[in-house]
Scaffold this motif. Structure first.
Motif, mmCIF file in Angstrom:
data_model
loop_
_atom_site.group_PDB
_atom_site.id
_atom_site.type_symbol
_atom_site.label_atom_id
_atom_site.label_comp_id
_atom_site.label_asym_id
_atom_site.label_seq_id
_atom_site.Cartn_x
_atom_site.Cartn_y
_atom_site.Cartn_z
ATOM 1 N N ALA B 58 11.482 101.139 -0.217
ATOM 2 C CA ALA B 58 12.020 99.939 -0.887
ATOM 3 C C ALA B 58 11.336 98.660 -0.425
ATOM 4 O O ALA B 58 11.374 97.641 -1.128
ATOM 5 N N ASP B 59 10.708 98.698 0.750
ATOM 6 C CA ASP B 59 10.099 97.475 1.300
ATOM 7 C C ASP B 59 8.616 97.343 0.944
ATOM 8 O O ASP B 59 7.878 96.620 1.635
ATOM 9 N N ALA B 60 8.172 98.018 -0.097
ATOM 10 C CA ALA B 60 6.734 98.022 -0.429
ATOM 11 C C ALA B 60 6.182 96.599 -0.550
ATOM 12 O O ALA B 60 5.153 96.261 0.054
ATOM 13 N N ALA B 61 6.876 95.748 -1.315
ATOM 14 C CA ALA B 61 6.366 94.385 -1.523
ATOM 15 C C ALA B 61 6.443 93.572 -0.233
ATOM 16 O O ALA B 61 5.574 92.731 0.038
ATOM 17 N N ALA B 62 7.474 93.835 0.576
ATOM 18 C CA ALA B 62 7.636 93.102 1.837
ATOM 19 C C ALA B 62 6.608 93.540 2.880
ATOM 20 O O ALA B 62 6.128 92.728 3.685
ATOM 21 N N LEU B 63 6.282 94.820 2.876
ATOM 22 C CA LEU B 63 5.325 95.335 3.876
ATOM 23 C C LEU B 63 3.905 94.842 3.605
ATOM 24 O O LEU B 63 3.154 94.543 4.548
ATOM 25 N N THR B 64 3.569 94.732 2.317
ATOM 26 C CA THR B 64 2.170 94.476 1.953
ATOM 27 C C THR B 64 1.539 93.281 2.704
ATOM 28 O O THR B 64 0.475 93.428 3.303
ATOM 29 N N PRO B 65 2.205 92.090 2.714
ATOM 30 C CA PRO B 65 1.545 90.962 3.405
ATOM 31 C C PRO B 65 1.472 91.137 4.923
ATOM 32 O O PRO B 65 0.726 90.397 5.588
ATOM 33 N N LEU B 66 2.238 92.077 5.479
ATOM 34 C CA LEU B 66 2.226 92.287 6.937
ATOM 35 C C LEU B 66 1.132 93.256 7.387
ATOM 36 O O LEU B 66 0.921 93.443 8.584
ATOM 37 N N LEU B 67 0.476 93.908 6.436
ATOM 38 C CA LEU B 67 -0.558 94.894 6.790
ATOM 39 C C LEU B 67 -1.798 94.189 7.354
ATOM 40 O O LEU B 67 -2.071 93.038 7.008
ATOM 41 N N PRO B 68 -2.541 94.880 8.231
ATOM 42 C CA PRO B 68 -3.782 94.292 8.747
ATOM 43 C C PRO B 68 -4.694 93.880 7.590
ATOM 44 O O PRO B 68 -4.756 94.576 6.569
ATOM 45 N N LYS B 69 -5.367 92.747 7.771
ATOM 46 C CA LYS B 69 -6.229 92.228 6.688
ATOM 47 C C LYS B 69 -7.690 92.349 7.090
ATOM 48 O O LYS B 69 -8.089 91.912 8.171
ATOM 49 N N GLY B 70 -8.458 92.942 6.191
ATOM 50 C CA GLY B 70 -9.887 93.101 6.443
ATOM 51 C C GLY B 70 -10.585 91.772 6.699
ATOM 52 O O GLY B 70 -11.462 91.680 7.547
ATOM 53 N N ASP B 71 -10.130 90.725 5.998
ATOM 54 C CA ASP B 71 -10.757 89.404 6.169
ATOM 55 C C ASP B 71 -10.615 88.911 7.610
ATOM 56 O O ASP B 71 -11.556 88.370 8.193
#
Lengths: 311, 311
Positions: B58-71
């Protein structure tokens, strides 16, 4: 390529030889009977080694007459005795074994620990045993032990087991078993070792002997089967290991090998369901938990109230 | 053939989606970070499914910005979101995923349970999603789920995943993943399914997704690698299973796949030793024992006071 696969059960020998508990002779005979009942026709039940070095095998001569007899059962049973040297060969011959298994390790260090010989001495010892067996009409299978890696010296170049194989065939060995004694090989190495040997000698001359130490036994067995190998060692319940090879825990479980080969369309003649009785007895006799991955799956299905459907 | 292999970590999605414990968003993000630290560059961290059906996601949208960023890390990271339908596709697009994973099961029964669609309806739904993604510049990977066996109807003929693969490529899918969703396949079947597809489309278009339910995942992964497949799903610690596929316990463990591929000479860029921190966190978060076979071996070596030497 034949769709018939042969599994040689080595649980009674490779499986039991390093157990802290020495299993009694009658129990060994019962285990052999359960294996034959499940369809096993090739067994390596004994080794004629020093009872001081490996007391678990001290009853080799006593066990032999108690084993199921093909004559009684009206189908052929194929028994092999492992022998470390000419003395062991004489004992196996006296006990009436039609096939003996010789051991040639790939390095000086491993032969030294196993046989107190250098690699060259062990090679010549094997050549002498093969010559004696040929004169006696006894078949020989030579194990190239540590064909993938040596427990003391690490990874082994593929040319080494290949050269030793060529030398053993030149000496007259009927079969060669390529053995990953410490379970440190990988399927690419299996291909690299076996493909040229199979081209030279034919797949039917080879056994593959695997330990599942690092979880790659099934992948390696498949790599060999895919090249046409149809003869494999396995050990009931995954029992096993080599007392002189640190880290060599667990031969490939017979039931996992049967499942792998049968699922891929090869015919072993062995019934996984019937092997369960042998696993149970092996567990009781060694007082340690046993059982391949396919048994774990079958048990988990049963716990959910389902009948496991393998095929 | 390339010696570079890609492993797509699906532990956060396929691994966590059927756990009794719903892992919190911050822990998921920490787990992703540990995986990236170990060298993982391809991850499927979320699925945009009904939170009623799968509350763990259920937290798919919430998790996304917390994932490590390649940039931030100065190397590319490749994220995929699983989507069951066009609604899920829209959510994945809004969340900014550059790749979406579609699911097409091989039978009416399986599609019915998974998506409440017939096989033909599900096929058309995938075609519609692929068309929408193409228009949006989003890449598509279509999973042929139950490609080896259906949890309801049993073994699947090899022509069925082949035909569905052809249809998905015809619709414009960028990649196809051949999935043994319930871990009931075998390496011969892998060869039979994949060899013609690879001849037709090239190995680089395919992923293989395995579950180790019956102990054949490594053998099947090897069979695929031997055909030239270089893209695999795996799940940290063997976490996983499919909530709609009874008996689908445990994806192939990431650490076992890394060990298999690296031992066979392929380059994954992933460090087995560093994966251990991720296994530990996944164990704590799900409160269940995890860890592939290579970890069991490493732990047994350490118990004997040795430093495990993998290579």
């Amino acid at each position: 390529m034949s769709d018939k696969a042969i599994i040689n059960e080595v649980g009674l020998r490779d499986g039991l030889q390093n157990q802290p508990i020495t299993v009694d002779t009658d129990t060994k005979a019962r285990l052999a009977r359960l294996l034959v009942d499940a369809g096993m026709r090739y067994l390596e039940p004994v080794s004629f080694v020093s009872p001081k070095a490996i007391p678990q095998m001290a009853d080799a001569a006593a066990l032999t007459p108690l084993l199921p007899k093909g004559d009684d059962l009206h189908f052929p049973l194929h028994y092999t005795a492992l022998i470390p040297n000419l003395k062991g060969y004489q004992l196996a011959k006296e006990a009436g074994y039609p096939t003996v298994a010789l051991v040639l390790s790939t390095t000086d260090s491993f032969n030294e620990r196993n046989l107190r010989m250098s690699l060259e001495q062990a090679t010549q010892s094997c050549e002498a045993i093969i010559a004696a067996a040929k004169a006696d009409g006894i078949a020989t299978r030579t194990y190239i032990s540590g064909a993938f890696a040596c427990p003391y010296d690490g990874p082994v170049p593929v040319t080494l087991p290949q050269q030793l194989t060529e030398r053993m065939f030149a000496a007259g060995s009927d079969e060669v078993a390529i053995a990953d004694t410490i379970g440190a090989g990988n399927p690419q190495q299996m291909k690299d070792i076996m493909a040229p040997l199979i081209r030279e000698f034919g797949a039917e001359k080879f056994y593959v002997h695997l330990h599942d130490t690092r979880g790659l036994a099934a992948a390696m067995a498949w790599a060999a089967a895919d090249l046409g190998v149809r003869r494999f060692d396995a050990s009931i319940g995954g029992l096993g290991g080599c007392p002189f090879a640190p880290g060599a825990t667990g031969n490939m479980a017979t039931e996992d090998l049967v499942y792998l080969l049968e699922s891929a369309g090869l015919k072993t003649g062995i019934d996984v369901e019937k092997l369960r009785a042998a696993v149970t007895l092996a567990q009781e006799a060694t007082q340690r938990p046993l059982g391949g991955r396919i048994l774990s799956w079958m048990e988990s299905q049963e716990k959910q109230g389902k009948t496991p459907c393998l095929w």
